[in-house]
Enzyme design. Structure first.
Site, PDB file in Angstrom:
ATOM      1  N   LYS A 122       3.740  -5.838 -15.661  1.00  0.00           N
ATOM      2  CA  LYS A 122       3.014  -4.458 -15.560  1.00  0.00           C
ATOM      3  C   LYS A 122       2.674  -3.860 -16.959  1.00  0.00           C
ATOM      4  CE  LYS A 122       5.863  -2.903 -11.540  1.00  0.00           C
ATOM      5  NZ  LYS A 122       6.763  -1.709 -11.074  1.00  0.00           N
TER       6      LYS A 122
ATOM      7  N   TYR B 119      -0.137   0.416  -3.740  1.00  0.00           N
ATOM      8  CA  TYR B 119       1.028   0.997  -3.370  1.00  0.00           C
ATOM      9  C   TYR B 119       1.166   1.789  -2.269  1.00  0.00           C
ATOM     10  CZ  TYR B 119       3.416  -0.955  -7.608  1.00  0.00           C
ATOM     11  OH  TYR B 119       3.897  -1.687  -8.504  1.00  0.00           O
TER      12      TYR B 119
ATOM     13  N   ASN C  50       9.324  -1.018 -15.349  1.00  0.00           N
ATOM     14  CA  ASN C  50      10.484  -2.009 -15.070  1.00  0.00           C
ATOM     15  C   ASN C  50       9.695  -3.372 -15.243  1.00  0.00           C
ATOM     16  OD1 ASN C  50       9.008  -1.976 -12.691  1.00  0.00           O
ATOM     17  ND2 ASN C  50      10.589  -1.967 -11.056  1.00  0.00           N
TER      18      ASN C  50
ATOM     19  N   HIS D 132       6.501  -6.838 -10.904  1.00  0.00           N
ATOM     20  CA  HIS D 132       6.272  -6.378  -9.661  1.00  0.00           C
ATOM     21  C   HIS D 132       6.481  -7.721  -9.099  1.00  0.00           C
ATOM     22  CE1 HIS D 132       5.209  -4.791  -5.833  1.00  0.00           C
ATOM     23  NE2 HIS D 132       4.510  -5.885  -5.778  1.00  0.00           N
TER      24      HIS D 132
ATOM     25  N   GLU E 275      -0.783  -8.306  -0.671  1.00  0.00           N
ATOM     26  CA  GLU E 275      -1.081  -8.234  -2.221  1.00  0.00           C
ATOM     27  C   GLU E 275      -1.909  -9.352  -2.859  1.00  0.00           C
ATOM     28  OE1 GLU E 275       2.982  -7.507  -3.542  1.00  0.00           O
ATOM     29  OE2 GLU E 275       2.886  -5.518  -2.598  1.00  0.00           O
TER      30      GLU E 275
HETATM   31  P1  CMP Z   1       7.978  -2.190  -7.919  1.00  0.00           P
HETATM   32  O1  CMP Z   1       8.579  -3.459  -7.366  1.00  0.00           O
HETATM   33  O2  CMP Z   1       6.345  -2.394  -8.604  1.00  0.00           O
HETATM   34  O3  CMP Z   1       7.415  -1.426  -6.522  1.00  0.00           O
HETATM   35  C1  CMP Z   1       7.349   0.100  -6.442  1.00  0.00           C
HETATM   36  C2  CMP Z   1       7.731   0.819  -7.755  1.00  0.00           C
HETATM   37  O4  CMP Z   1       8.095   2.036  -7.735  1.00  0.00           O
HETATM   38  C3  CMP Z   1       9.214   0.006  -8.377  1.00  0.00           C
HETATM   39  O5  CMP Z   1       8.803  -1.332  -8.465  1.00  0.00           O
HETATM   40  C4  CMP Z   1       9.518   1.026  -9.390  1.00  0.00           C
HETATM   41  O6  CMP Z   1       8.808   0.740 -10.822  1.00  0.00           O
HETATM   42  C5  CMP Z   1       8.899   2.301  -9.057  1.00  0.00           C
HETATM   43  N1  CMP Z   1       9.865   3.350  -8.255  1.00  0.00           N
HETATM   44  C6  CMP Z   1      10.180   4.402  -9.313  1.00  0.00           C
HETATM   45  N2  CMP Z   1      11.293   5.065  -8.495  1.00  0.00           N
HETATM   46  C7  CMP Z   1      11.559   4.373  -7.674  1.00  0.00           C
HETATM   47  C8  CMP Z   1      12.756   4.512  -6.686  1.00  0.00           C
HETATM   48  N3  CMP Z   1      13.395   5.607  -6.580  1.00  0.00           N
HETATM   49  N4  CMP Z   1      12.987   3.230  -5.672  1.00  0.00           N
HETATM   50  C9  CMP Z   1      12.082   2.262  -5.639  1.00  0.00           C
HETATM   51  N5  CMP Z   1      10.931   2.133  -6.609  1.00  0.00           N
HETATM   52  C10 CMP Z   1      10.893   3.075  -7.260  1.00  0.00           C
END
Ligand code: CMP
Length: 137
Positions: free
Chosen positions: A9, A49, A112, A115, A126
């Site tokens: 990311k 998303y 984070n 993904h 995806e």
């Molecule tokens: P990702 O695996 O990319 O999928 C969706 C993203 O939303 C997740 O990682 C997080 O970075 C972001 N996100 C932010 N808030 C939340 C939440 N409460 N629960 C899940 N994903 C979240």
């Protein structure tokens, strides 16, 4: 063999962690089928998303994912979807286990670092969203 879709990311790329994440991917035994550095538009991030469109974090998530370059990858290994999710660790780096990528490189649930697809149908969607068939052959 199974394939999954992964993203390094914008936060991880910006901090200069991409090389270390790639080294961990290779050390874990994945084959990188293909990869590309891209900068998603806000619209592309919203399409990617789409399943989260009703969630309160959707606007912030799509702003973040379009904020800078990221690296999109196709990873191959036996049980690749689970194997990649295990290597990433929990979505929230604060809850991720020691030794996982999000624990080491993630800063928060929003930033984070990585993904990964969560199921075979998601992986198919995806991978197809970012790669053409020939790139995956
Ligand atoms: P990702 O695996 O990319 O999928 C969706 C993203 O939303 C997740 O990682 C997080 O970075 C972001 N996100 C932010 N808030 C939340 C939440 N409460 N629960 C899940 N994903 C979240």
């Amino acid at each position: 063999m199974e394939r999954t879709f992964a993203i390094i990311k914008p936060d991880a790329v910006k901090k200069g962690y991409a090389g270390r994440v790639l080294a961990r991917i290779e050390a874990a035994g994945f084959t990188v089928c293909t990869l590309r550095m891209i900068r998603m538009s806000k619209r592309e991030a919203e399409g990617f998303y789409y399943v989260h469109r009703e969630r309160p974090f959707f606007a912030g998530l799509t702003d973040f994912m379009s904020s800078g370059p990221c690296i999109v990858l196709c990873l191959e290994a036996p049980d690749a979807i689970k194997k990649w999710r295990d290597l990433m660790g929990a979505t929230d780096p604060a809850k991720a286990s020691d030794g996982t990528l999000r624990k080491e490189f993630g800063a928060s649930i929003d930033n984070n670092a990585t993904h990964g697809s969560d199921a075979p149908d998601t992986a198919a969607f995806e991978l197809g969203y970012f790669f053409r068939g020939l790139e995956l052959s």
